[in-house]
Design an enzyme around this catalytic site. Sequence first.
Site, PDB file in Angstrom:
ATOM      1  N   ASP A 135       7.370  86.136  62.011  1.00 43.29           N
ATOM      2  CA  ASP A 135       8.766  86.444  61.709  1.00 43.29           C
ATOM      3  C   ASP A 135       9.721  85.430  62.324  1.00 43.29           C
ATOM      4  O   ASP A 135      10.924  85.512  62.099  1.00 43.29           O
ATOM      5  CB  ASP A 135       9.113  87.860  62.180  1.00 43.29           C
ATOM      6  CG  ASP A 135       9.439  88.772  61.016  1.00 43.29           C
ATOM      7  OD1 ASP A 135       9.051  88.442  59.878  1.00 43.29           O
ATOM      8  OD2 ASP A 135      10.086  89.811  61.231  1.00 43.29           O
ATOM      9  N   ASP A 438       7.477 102.670  65.053  1.00 41.45           N
ATOM     10  CA  ASP A 438       6.072 103.047  65.073  1.00 41.45           C
ATOM     11  C   ASP A 438       5.896 104.548  65.339  1.00 41.45           C
ATOM     12  O   ASP A 438       5.149 105.239  64.633  1.00 41.45           O
ATOM     13  CB  ASP A 438       5.313 102.217  66.117  1.00 41.45           C
ATOM     14  CG  ASP A 438       6.099 102.046  67.418  1.00 41.45           C
ATOM     15  OD1 ASP A 438       7.122 102.738  67.593  1.00 41.45           O
ATOM     16  OD2 ASP A 438       5.697 101.222  68.258  1.00 41.45           O
TER      17      ASP A 438
END
Length: 723
Positions: A135, A438
């Site tokens: 990223d 998450d």
Amino acid sequence: MGRSSSLPLFETKSSRRRLLFKFYLASVLVAICLIWAYRISYLPEGLLQRWAWIGLFIAEVWFTFYWIVTQVLRWNLTFRDRLSQRYEKHLPGIDIFVCTADPVLEPPIMVFNTVLSVMAYDYPPEKLNIYLSDDGGSDLTFYAMLEASKFSKYWLPFCKKFNVEPRSPEAYFRSAVEPDNKVKEWLFIKEVYLDMKNRIESTSKLGKVSDEIRKEHKGFRDWDFVSSRRDHQTILEILINGRDPKFVDSEGQTLPTFVYLAREKRPQYPHHFKAGAMNSLIRVSSSVSNSPIILNVDCDMYSNNANSIRNALCFFMDDEKGHEIGYVQSPQAFENITKNDLYGNSLHVSAEVEIAGLDANGGPPYFGTGCFHRREALCGKQYIKGYKVDLKKVDEKTVEVNSKKLEEVSKVLASCSYENDTEWGKEMGLKYGYATEDVMTGLCIQCRGWRSINYNPERKAFLGVAPTTLLQSLVQHKRWAEGNLHIFLSKYCPFLHGLRKIPFKLQVSYCTYLLWAANSLATLYYVSVPSICLLRGISLFPQASNPWFQPFAYAMLSNRIYGLGEFVWCDGTFHGWWNDQRIWLFKRTSSYFFASADNVLRLLGFTKSAFAITAKVVDEDVSKRYEQEVMEFGSQSPVFNIIVTLALFNMFCFLGVMKRIVFSQTKILDEFAVQIILCGLLVIINMPVYEALFFRKDKGRMPTSVTCKSVVFALLVYSIAVC
């Protein structure tokens, strides 16, 4: 296959400590009831004293509630045993996701080692598919991955031949001893690795890939069109095509497929941080390999157990219970923890006790790394009782031999506009809009009917890098606490979203983590108001000679003694437990306070959730102090202002009351025993802070600006208190 084939692939055993724990729990509850009875029965008459008394009672009620929540985890601990290893000829494919986001904070050589460790699993290489999400869109990371693909040709057969553990080259060679046989081959591999490491680190320090290296691989041309790390097209390279016969190791054996991805980023499109990266990987991998099981690891968590995949599959492939399992989570563990765990980063109690308790109550959360997912569960499929799928017969993609064609098809799946008007980030993949996406994602998977399993082998499945400075640790916990409280305050609160979907015990168990930040106000009250009242001669606790003193003493002592025993049982030391108490105080009064404040500001519309990357590199001096277990304070931060102010104020209060005792006012020892003990403990626990303020001369001492501001503020509060 005989009798063994009829046995389940795993079994669950309960903890044998239940009786002792239940006695402890019952006795503390009795003491708490007596404390509440005292608070209600002896409400003082003075206005100031009454409000201080009520505030303390509210704090104690909150501590009781949170303590009960944490005990729910401990009520029924379970542990997994006897992981079988059948189905050798019918193993499913595995897609492994490695995520990195910044080539400075997460050095390419670290990513290099993580990737090689998961490529070298003891698993059929034609069934392994590794995907790196960069990223940061960095050509430095891409260069390191090119080197990884070259080195894998030697490293993978070397691992099999020498039965290497761990399979991260850096971790292995750091502690490995030359073997008695085949020394020449061993030295050759080590020399190749060190040479490659030197090239990667030299390129990283230089900050750019040399023209000579760029000419060697066509992939570097993609960076000619990159405006910045936040504005570039999709860069996707299949560095190793496991189905192409030309990609083999030094012994002619098949290599795992290896794909590099830097998804498209444009300023006008939200990129959703790690959740967005993971969702891009899910889509791209579905086009390339489409394996039914996905393992995701962070770039700083290398594989430490070559059999982890086989062991995790025992849960998914069990004929009786495997069909309902959505994900298998390994607790985080770290390789760089000091002997006495200076910053409380080891998470031993969390891994060995709390997560084991969550497992018994319905399954652990998804912690973002070291997790094996069932692809269909991660992509939003609802589990219906009786549903079965044979992982040995799931259709997987046959990786296209023509890599160029496959790359072009897959790039579309990682474009910025692909998710427009879709369910990605909502019902499919990882959830968007939460700093702890998450945990949110795992909760939603469980609410769709899937179970999760705790996988905590004796040889840890993964080892990572823990923060090596106090500020890094506090910032990390601030992000976790902020994201967790955000979930609790949203429509996805376990008591709302999980109603009639997950067990009530699991709903309560989630609160252990979701309410971290909510502990801040009660803790701040308890470490400041009793000391203020001590200065003003206001008693908030019964006298030491009063029978009502006993439930207070018992509740406080038994809780700490039980915690110490639990910590030591989890392989900790007494000094480590004391460090843990200190960090517990620091987190609650600084990290969790700012996490709570940011949630309030977000609810009022002033701020938005953000994602912070914790640095994985520190300079040599900082590393040396960390290894010597000397706390690092050498940075300016508001969290230090709070910690130092509280430490100084309690020191002033303690010195003030000691002065009164010395000058013949010994009767206050009986009347204010609890407040004096509490204040004294706070002074002792803050000793490293005082050292950093007044005695240390190294660069890890407290910054002068923090010292001056905190001294002034502490003196101001002290002056007001004594007036």
